[in-house]
Design a protein around this motif. Structure first.
Motif, PDB file in Angstrom:
ATOM      1  N   ALA A   1       0.841  -1.201   0.000  1.00  0.00           N
ATOM      2  CA  ALA A   1       0.000   0.000   0.000  1.00  0.00           C
ATOM      3  C   ALA A   1       0.873   1.247   0.000  1.00  0.00           C
ATOM      4  O   ALA A   1       0.553   2.255  -0.664  1.00  0.00           O
ATOM      5  CB  ALA A   1      -0.936  -0.013   1.207  1.00  0.00           C
ATOM      6  N   LYS A   2       1.967   1.193   0.740  1.00  0.00           N
ATOM      7  CA  LYS A   2       2.900   2.326   0.757  1.00  0.00           C
ATOM      8  C   LYS A   2       3.563   2.492  -0.605  1.00  0.00           C
ATOM      9  O   LYS A   2       3.787   3.625  -1.062  1.00  0.00           O
ATOM     10  CB  LYS A   2       3.959   2.094   1.843  1.00  0.00           C
ATOM     11  N   ALA A   3       3.870   1.394  -1.276  1.00  0.00           N
ATOM     12  CA  ALA A   3       4.463   1.477  -2.609  1.00  0.00           C
ATOM     13  C   ALA A   3       3.511   2.131  -3.604  1.00  0.00           C
ATOM     14  O   ALA A   3       3.932   2.893  -4.483  1.00  0.00           O
ATOM     15  CB  ALA A   3       4.850   0.076  -3.089  1.00  0.00           C
ATOM     16  N   ARG A   4       2.222   1.854  -3.452  1.00  0.00           N
ATOM     17  CA  ARG A   4       1.220   2.466  -4.329  1.00  0.00           C
ATOM     18  C   ARG A   4       1.056   3.963  -4.060  1.00  0.00           C
ATOM     19  O   ARG A   4       0.785   4.735  -4.979  1.00  0.00           O
ATOM     20  CB  ARG A   4      -0.135   1.781  -4.123  1.00  0.00           C
ATOM     21  N   GLN A   5       1.181   4.363  -2.787  1.00  0.00           N
ATOM     22  CA  GLN A   5       0.995   5.762  -2.394  1.00  0.00           C
ATOM     23  C   GLN A   5       2.139   6.134  -1.451  1.00  0.00           C
ATOM     24  O   GLN A   5       1.971   6.252  -0.242  1.00  0.00           O
ATOM     25  CB  GLN A   5      -0.350   5.942  -1.700  1.00  0.00           C
ATOM     26  N   PRO A   6       3.351   6.328  -2.001  1.00  0.00           N
ATOM     27  CA  PRO A   6       4.513   6.559  -1.133  1.00  0.00           C
ATOM     28  C   PRO A   6       4.550   7.933  -0.482  1.00  0.00           C
ATOM     29  O   PRO A   6       5.181   8.105   0.563  1.00  0.00           O
ATOM     30  CB  PRO A   6       5.695   6.358  -2.074  1.00  0.00           C
ATOM     31  N   ILE A   7       3.902   8.907  -1.089  1.00  0.00           N
ATOM     32  CA  ILE A   7       3.885  10.274  -0.566  1.00  0.00           C
ATOM     33  C   ILE A   7       2.440  10.694  -0.337  1.00  0.00           C
ATOM     34  O   ILE A   7       1.557  10.375  -1.140  1.00  0.00           O
ATOM     35  CB  ILE A   7       4.569  11.257  -1.556  1.00  0.00           C
ATOM     36  N   ALA A   8       2.187  11.387   0.751  1.00  0.00           N
ATOM     37  CA  ALA A   8       0.829  11.802   1.094  1.00  0.00           C
ATOM     38  C   ALA A   8       0.175  12.564  -0.062  1.00  0.00           C
ATOM     39  O   ALA A   8       0.815  13.424  -0.679  1.00  0.00           O
ATOM     40  CB  ALA A   8       0.854  12.672   2.346  1.00  0.00           C
ATOM     41  N   PRO A   9      -1.079  12.267  -0.372  1.00  0.00           N
ATOM     42  CA  PRO A   9      -1.749  12.921  -1.505  1.00  0.00           C
ATOM     43  C   PRO A   9      -1.737  14.441  -1.418  1.00  0.00           C
ATOM     44  O   PRO A   9      -1.586  15.126  -2.445  1.00  0.00           O
ATOM     45  CB  PRO A   9      -3.182  12.371  -1.431  1.00  0.00           C
ATOM     46  N   GLU A  10      -1.902  14.995  -0.204  1.00  0.00           N
ATOM     47  CA  GLU A  10      -1.930  16.452  -0.094  1.00  0.00           C
ATOM     48  C   GLU A  10      -0.576  17.076  -0.429  1.00  0.00           C
ATOM     49  O   GLU A  10      -0.515  18.188  -0.973  1.00  0.00           O
ATOM     50  CB  GLU A  10      -2.377  16.873   1.313  1.00  0.00           C
ATOM     51  N   VAL A  11       0.503  16.354  -0.131  1.00  0.00           N
ATOM     52  CA  VAL A  11       1.833  16.852  -0.496  1.00  0.00           C
ATOM     53  C   VAL A  11       2.012  16.792  -2.010  1.00  0.00           C
ATOM     54  O   VAL A  11       2.508  17.743  -2.637  1.00  0.00           O
ATOM     55  CB  VAL A  11       2.936  16.046   0.226  1.00  0.00           C
ATOM     56  N   LEU A  12       1.601  15.680  -2.615  1.00  0.00           N
ATOM     57  CA  LEU A  12       1.714  15.557  -4.069  1.00  0.00           C
ATOM     58  C   LEU A  12       0.876  16.622  -4.777  1.00  0.00           C
ATOM     59  O   LEU A  12       1.291  17.169  -5.801  1.00  0.00           O
ATOM     60  CB  LEU A  12       1.281  14.163  -4.515  1.00  0.00           C
ATOM     61  N   ASP A  13      -0.311  16.902  -4.228  1.00  0.00           N
ATOM     62  CA  ASP A  13      -1.150  17.943  -4.832  1.00  0.00           C
ATOM     63  C   ASP A  13      -0.439  19.290  -4.823  1.00  0.00           C
ATOM     64  O   ASP A  13      -0.473  20.035  -5.816  1.00  0.00           O
ATOM     65  CB  ASP A  13      -2.477  18.051  -4.074  1.00  0.00           C
ATOM     66  N   ARG A  14       0.203  19.606  -3.713  1.00  0.00           N
ATOM     67  CA  ARG A  14       0.932  20.875  -3.619  1.00  0.00           C
ATOM     68  C   ARG A  14       2.095  20.927  -4.600  1.00  0.00           C
ATOM     69  O   ARG A  14       2.503  21.996  -5.046  1.00  0.00           O
ATOM     70  CB  ARG A  14       1.458  21.076  -2.194  1.00  0.00           C
ATOM     71  N   LEU A  15       2.616  19.766  -4.935  1.00  0.00           N
ATOM     72  CA  LEU A  15       3.754  19.689  -5.856  1.00  0.00           C
ATOM     73  C   LEU A  15       3.314  19.495  -7.305  1.00  0.00           C
ATOM     74  O   LEU A  15       4.156  19.412  -8.203  1.00  0.00           O
ATOM     75  CB  LEU A  15       4.678  18.539  -5.446  1.00  0.00           C
ATOM     76  N   GLY A  16       2.014  19.406  -7.526  1.00  0.00           N
ATOM     77  CA  GLY A  16       1.516  19.220  -8.891  1.00  0.00           C
ATOM     78  C   GLY A  16       1.862  17.859  -9.466  1.00  0.00           C
ATOM     79  O   GLY A  16       2.089  17.716 -10.673  1.00  0.00           O
ATOM     80  N   MET A  17       1.869  16.833  -8.613  1.00  0.00           N
ATOM     81  CA  MET A  17       2.319  15.506  -9.009  1.00  0.00           C
ATOM     82  C   MET A  17       1.216  14.497  -8.731  1.00  0.00           C
ATOM     83  O   MET A  17       0.479  14.604  -7.748  1.00  0.00           O
ATOM     84  CB  MET A  17       3.576  15.137  -8.215  1.00  0.00           C
ATOM     85  N   SER A  18       1.087  13.492  -9.577  1.00  0.00           N
ATOM     86  CA  SER A  18       0.125  12.419  -9.334  1.00  0.00           C
ATOM     87  C   SER A  18       0.673  11.122  -9.921  1.00  0.00           C
ATOM     88  O   SER A  18       1.573  11.135 -10.763  1.00  0.00           O
ATOM     89  CB  SER A  18      -1.240  12.746  -9.967  1.00  0.00           C
ATOM     90  N   GLY A  19       0.127  10.001  -9.456  1.00  0.00           N
ATOM     91  CA  GLY A  19       0.510   8.706 -10.021  1.00  0.00           C
ATOM     92  C   GLY A  19       1.888   8.218  -9.623  1.00  0.00           C
ATOM     93  O   GLY A  19       2.413   7.291 -10.252  1.00  0.00           O
ATOM     94  N   LEU A  20       2.479   8.799  -8.591  1.00  0.00           N
ATOM     95  CA  LEU A  20       3.825   8.404  -8.187  1.00  0.00           C
ATOM     96  C   LEU A  20       3.780   7.094  -7.398  1.00  0.00           C
ATOM     97  O   LEU A  20       2.993   6.951  -6.461  1.00  0.00           O
ATOM     98  CB  LEU A  20       4.455   9.497  -7.318  1.00  0.00           C
ATOM     99  N   THR A  21       4.622   6.141  -7.773  1.00  0.00           N
ATOM    100  CA  THR A  21       4.786   4.896  -7.036  1.00  0.00           C
ATOM    101  C   THR A  21       6.273   4.623  -6.860  1.00  0.00           C
ATOM    102  O   THR A  21       7.115   5.272  -7.482  1.00  0.00           O
ATOM    103  CB  THR A  21       4.159   3.691  -7.768  1.00  0.00           C
ATOM    104  N   THR A  22       6.600   3.646  -6.028  1.00  0.00           N
ATOM    105  CA  THR A  22       7.993   3.218  -5.945  1.00  0.00           C
ATOM    106  C   THR A  22       8.314   2.300  -7.130  1.00  0.00           C
ATOM    107  O   THR A  22       7.419   1.888  -7.874  1.00  0.00           O
ATOM    108  CB  THR A  22       8.283   2.482  -4.627  1.00  0.00           C
ATOM    109  N   GLY A  23       9.600   1.983  -7.274  1.00  0.00           N
ATOM    110  CA  GLY A  23      10.016   1.189  -8.427  1.00  0.00           C
ATOM    111  C   GLY A  23       9.604  -0.269  -8.345  1.00  0.00           C
ATOM    112  O   GLY A  23       9.316  -0.901  -9.368  1.00  0.00           O
ATOM    113  N   ALA A  24       9.588  -0.833  -7.143  1.00  0.00           N
ATOM    114  CA  ALA A  24       9.241  -2.236  -6.948  1.00  0.00           C
ATOM    115  C   ALA A  24       9.031  -2.486  -5.461  1.00  0.00           C
ATOM    116  O   ALA A  24       9.292  -1.617  -4.622  1.00  0.00           O
ATOM    117  CB  ALA A  24      10.345  -3.154  -7.487  1.00  0.00           C
ATOM    118  N   VAL A  25       8.561  -3.669  -5.145  1.00  0.00           N
ATOM    119  CA  VAL A  25       8.519  -4.159  -3.763  1.00  0.00           C
ATOM    120  C   VAL A  25       9.349  -5.430  -3.724  1.00  0.00           C
ATOM    121  O   VAL A  25       9.159  -6.338  -4.542  1.00  0.00           O
ATOM    122  CB  VAL A  25       7.075  -4.442  -3.299  1.00  0.00           C
ATOM    123  N   CYS A  26      10.278  -5.496  -2.769  1.00  0.00           N
ATOM    124  CA  CYS A  26      11.214  -6.615  -2.685  1.00  0.00           C
ATOM    125  C   CYS A  26      10.986  -7.403  -1.397  1.00  0.00           C
ATOM    126  O   CYS A  26      10.986  -6.822  -0.297  1.00  0.00           O
ATOM    127  CB  CYS A  26      12.650  -6.099  -2.744  1.00  0.00           C
TER     128      CYS A  26
END
Length: 316
Positions: A75-100
């Protein structure tokens, strides 16, 4: 981003391998100068930190791992950064590279990541020491691939490097590459146990010649893990391999990278030595988890002006 031809490997070229030399004092000086010389601030720093998040192999490799912990990590890999922070940065759809994860946790990770493009990576071949019976190491790879792992992080036999048995290392890597089939293979060199940077350079070349898709510094379990001198040594072998073959091989520093400023230094090193193409998830990964928490705090500071408490950024 263009798709790349997977590394097919090549015949073992011992002249090339034995001709690899490392100027350790020069490597050390170059690495010592990098953090102060390549400092990024404000908007640029935020952008580079977002890039770093997309390159993290979010990892849990503990004896007390549970399916619930792995699901929370996914779940953290799907949403690594809080949505409100991403909104302030104009960013969406950010995920991590993989889960190991370990082999036993592949099923939980695959289920939790359904519908995303996040691959599951599994450590294999008797991780972290790589000393289990040979046929079991190969079978572990096959079973992890069958369970749904799209990437396999294998460990090489350090004794082959320390004894200079390059043919044995090549044959071992070739067999593990074949066992992976369509799954991409990351070769962990355990560089803290190889003795010299020259050994690191030669082992890097051998693994690439035998078809490694990535070369990786460490298991994260050694006394010494990723360092800048080791990284510079390895990525220069990647550059040489690309110059001679035209094939792109990825790089993964792992272990000991826990601060956002360290991630920025590694990104700068990759940018200077290999170029921007290597700053994509198919060619560069951080083997880290605690790194994400510090990046979150730095981005939170960027948008709010204050540092949040570390406990607000738990991974699982």
């Amino acid at each position: 981003m263009t798709s790349l031809t997977r590394n097919p490997g090549m015949a073992l070229d011992l002249d090339w391998v034995l001709g690899a030399r490392v100027n350790t004092p020069a490597i050390t000086r170059r690495c010592a100068s990098l953090p102060a010389r390549r400092s990024v601030k404000k908007d640029y720093q935020a952008a580079w930190l977002l890039k770093a998040v997309s390159l993290i192999d979010l990892t849990t490799l503990s004896g007390d791992d549970t399916a619930d912990r792995v699901r929370r990590l996914c779940a953290k890999a799907r949403q690594p950064i809080a949505p409100e922070v991403l909104d302030r940065l104009g960013m969406s759809g950010l995920t991590t590279g993989a889960v190991c994860v370990y082999h036993d946790m592949i099923g939980a990770a695959v289920d939790a990541l359904q519908g995303s493009d996040i691959p599951v990576a599994a450590v294999s071949t008797g991780f972290p020491a790589g000393l289990s019976p040979w046929h079991l190491r190969l079978q572990e790879i096959r079973e992890s691939v069958a369970a749904g792992a799209q990437e396999i992080d294998i460990v090489i036999s350090r004794r082959h490097v320390l004894s200079g048995n390059w043919q044995a290392l090549y044959d071992e890597m070739l067999a593990m590459r074949e066992a992976c089939g369509e799954a991409h293979i990351k070769a962990i060199l355990a560089t803290g146990e190889l003795g010299t940077l020259e050994n690191v350079a030669r082992a890097s070349l051998i693994c690439m010649m035998a078809g490694a898709d990535f070369i990786k510094t460490s298991t994260g379990k050694e006394a010494v893990n990723a360092t800048l001198p080791v990284s510079l040594t390895m990525i220069r072998q990647i550059r040489d391999y690309h110059d001679r073959t035209g094939i792109y091989v990825g790089y993964k520093p792992a272990g000991g990278i826990s601060k956002a400023k360290d991630a920025l230094t590694y990104l700068s090193l990759m940018r200077e030595e290999l170029g921007l193409r290597w700053l994509q998830p198919d060619l560069f990964r951080f083997g880290a988890s605690s790194l994400l928490g510090d990046i979150e705090r730095q981005l939170d500071h960027y948008v709010t002006g204050g540092y949040s408490a570390a406990y607000r950024h738990a991974l699982a």
